[in-house]
Design a protein around this motif. Structure first.
Motif, PDB file in Angstrom:
ATOM      1  N   VAL A  41       0.948  -0.764  -0.056  1.00 53.83           N
ATOM      2  CA  VAL A  41      -0.359   0.202  -0.033  1.00 53.83           C
ATOM      3  C   VAL A  41       1.062   1.029   0.066  1.00 53.83           C
ATOM      4  O   VAL A  41       2.045   1.195   0.392  1.00 53.83           O
ATOM      5  CB  VAL A  41      -0.676   0.348   0.852  1.00 53.83           C
ATOM      6  N   VAL A  42       0.564   2.089  -0.913  1.00 51.74           N
ATOM      7  CA  VAL A  42       1.420   3.231  -1.572  1.00 51.74           C
ATOM      8  C   VAL A  42       0.387   4.248  -1.188  1.00 51.74           C
ATOM      9  O   VAL A  42      -1.133   4.158  -1.762  1.00 51.74           O
ATOM     10  CB  VAL A  42       2.155   3.882  -2.390  1.00 51.74           C
ATOM     11  N   GLY A 110       3.680 -10.530 -10.702  1.00 47.25           N
ATOM     12  CA  GLY A 110       2.704 -11.530  -9.365  1.00 47.25           C
ATOM     13  C   GLY A 110       2.221 -10.634  -7.529  1.00 47.25           C
ATOM     14  O   GLY A 110       1.411 -10.642  -7.432  1.00 47.25           O
ATOM     15  N   ASP A 111       3.052  -8.929  -8.069  1.00 55.66           N
ATOM     16  CA  ASP A 111       2.240  -8.435  -7.359  1.00 55.66           C
ATOM     17  C   ASP A 111       1.555  -7.383  -7.543  1.00 55.66           C
ATOM     18  O   ASP A 111       1.054  -6.952  -8.052  1.00 55.66           O
ATOM     19  CB  ASP A 111       3.514  -7.846  -6.462  1.00 55.66           C
ATOM     20  N   PHE A 112       0.932  -6.987  -6.074  1.00 54.13           N
ATOM     21  CA  PHE A 112       0.032  -6.071  -5.836  1.00 54.13           C
ATOM     22  C   PHE A 112      -0.302  -4.804  -5.522  1.00 54.13           C
ATOM     23  O   PHE A 112       0.726  -4.652  -4.204  1.00 54.13           O
ATOM     24  CB  PHE A 112      -1.400  -6.355  -5.354  1.00 54.13           C
ATOM     25  N   VAL A 113      -0.411  -3.438  -5.690  1.00 58.94           N
ATOM     26  CA  VAL A 113       0.111  -2.402  -5.393  1.00 58.94           C
ATOM     27  C   VAL A 113      -1.523  -1.721  -5.324  1.00 58.94           C
ATOM     28  O   VAL A 113      -2.230  -1.434  -6.149  1.00 58.94           O
ATOM     29  CB  VAL A 113       0.709  -1.432  -6.243  1.00 58.94           C
ATOM     30  N   MET A 178      -1.842  -2.920 -10.611  1.00 57.49           N
ATOM     31  CA  MET A 178      -1.965  -1.168  -9.337  1.00 57.49           C
ATOM     32  C   MET A 178      -3.431  -0.973  -9.515  1.00 57.49           C
ATOM     33  O   MET A 178      -4.667  -1.094 -10.649  1.00 57.49           O
ATOM     34  CB  MET A 178      -1.500  -0.339  -9.415  1.00 57.49           C
ATOM     35  N   LEU A 179      -4.127  -0.686  -8.311  1.00 60.94           N
ATOM     36  CA  LEU A 179      -5.522  -0.219  -7.738  1.00 60.94           C
ATOM     37  C   LEU A 179      -5.136   0.929  -7.363  1.00 60.94           C
ATOM     38  O   LEU A 179      -4.755   0.661  -6.314  1.00 60.94           O
ATOM     39  CB  LEU A 179      -6.218  -0.866  -7.809  1.00 60.94           C
TER      40      LEU A 179
END
Length: 420
Positions: A41-42, A110-113, A178-179
């Motif tokens: 989370v950013v 494969g990562d989610f932001v 990213m969302l």
């Protein structure tokens, strides 16, 4: 109006507008189920820490880094909250932005932001382009804010002097998915200008940025012009590095004005919505809305309900060397006060929904038919205060300020004029 005095009714409308944009109300409904794998989370903005708090309330502790204004931090269990300066950036914001970019470039497909973006992010998310120092970025920011330029012009220049705005935050995370959840504080809710669009592409060019300097006569260090001559990293809307990013608005000025309208109608008022995207000089708008209020008052018939004029957007103040203390909402109220000149039965409130009008820890002001006379009895000169852009000083001495402290959200200006 039977149950509420006019000042109490106006304050209730403002409070409802702020509450409608509280991240704790709007974030959970916008979140998908927590993805599997690594989730980061950013975020940046005056509402971003509250947004992070809302995310952890729904998802549990998360890894990440969010930058907010001094005094706007919130307790989070996993997400690191960094406080930095606004509206002029500082070294804390630069250091935190650098760390955020380093975190994002380490991610894979494969990562989610989850990016949490709100107004104020343009100053808080600060990464000057190579060759530009923080001091030079601070100088151009201060000059922009004093110029009277509208927010879209200001942010056009900002993003072409940045290594993180104009889609570059999303590009740093690519190819991770990213969302971005966004709370809008700009007229028209244009994603390219909310916090200078760190997760969306932009079609503007460095020539457009240079045109802002020329149009508003902004004096900047030579390094700024040199940086613009080298081009910028702003992404075009169709850039492949944006293909895995979705950006979605979760709160906007129109929703907050609708919540205020509900309060007004419940108090027996008729509502006239003037728009959620009003721009221009705050003093001009204040005088114009006061004139409209006087016209409505003159045409009222016995038995007519009170009328409330509601509006939002982002007005500006061109300082032109003035040394007073004030922001666009207080200046709007001061100009309206002079134009109303004690007209009976008319009250008004003008506040920034983030609780900070300009650079002062004051949301705005609330005026009524007696405000000008009471101020004059204290030796205060409203016209002189307006001439030197000292609305906060005037209303502070007059006892007419609205002080909320950090509201932890930001959907920009809120104005309500009540003809009772």
């Amino acid at each position: 109006m039977a149950a509420l005095t006019p000042p109490a009714a106006l304050r209730a409308m403002f409070d409802a507008a702020v509450a409608a944009a509280d991240p704790m109300r709007v974030i959970a409904a916008a979140l998908p189920p927590r993805p599997g794998g690594r989730v980061v989370v950013v975020g940046a903005g005056k509402a971003s820490a509250r947004m992070a708090e809302a995310v952890e309330a729904a998802w549990g502790p998360c890894e990440g880094l969010v930058i907010t204004r001094y005094g706007y931090g919130r307790p989070c269990r996993g997400i690191e909250i960094v406080e930095a300066a606004h509206p002029v950036p500082d070294a804390a914001g630069v250091a935190a932005t650098r760390r955020m970019l380093d975190l994002l470039v380490s991610l894979g497909e494969g990562d989610f932001v989850l990016a949490l973006i709100s107004g104020g992010g343009s100053a808080l998310l600060c990464a000057p382009v190579p060759g530009l120092t923080l001091a030079e970025k601070q100088a151009v920011t201060a000059a922009l804010l004093a110029s009277g330029a509208p927010i879209d012009r200001i942010n056009t220049l900002r993003k072409h002097l940045s290594a993180v705005k104009g889609g570059q935050l999303a590009a740093a995370a690519w190819p991770a998915r990213m969302l971005a959840l966004v709370i809008s504080d700009v007229p028209g809710d244009d994603l390219a200008f909310i916090a200078s669009g760190p997760t969306v592409g932009d079609g503007s060019t460095v020539e457009d940025a240079r045109a802002v300097l020329a149009r508003y006569g902004i004096a900047v260090p030579e390094a700024v012009r040199a940086a613009l001559s080298k081009g910028s990293g702003v992404l075009a809307p169709g850039d492949v590095r944006l293909a895995r990013t979705e950006t979605r608005i979760v709160a906007a000025p129109s929703q907050s004005l609708a919540a205020a309208a509900e309060v007004a109608r419940a108090a027996g008022c008729a509502v006239r919505m003037l728009g959620d995207a009003i721009e221009g000089e705050a003093a001009v708008q204040g005088a114009a809305q006061a004139a409209l209020a006087r016209q409505i008052a003159a045409a009222r018939q016995p038995g007519d309900p009170p009328v409330v004029l509601l509006s939002g957007g982002e007005c500006t103040v061109t300082l032109a060397g003035a040394e007073g203390r004030g922001g666009p909402n207080a200046e709007f109220a001061l100009a309206a006060l002079l134009a109303l000149d004690g007209a009976p039965g008319i009250w008004a409130i003008a506040c920034d929904t983030d609780g900070v009008d300009g650079a002062d820890e004051v949301a705005g002001a609330l005026i009524g038919p007696a405000t000008q006379a009471e101020a004059a009895a204290r030796g205060l000169d409203a016209r002189a205060a307006l001439a030197r852009h000292d609305a906060h000083g005037f209303f502070g001495a007059a006892g007419a300020q609205v002080v909320t402290g950090p509201t932890l959200t930001n959907v920009n200006d809120f104005r309500a004029v009540l003809i009772a």
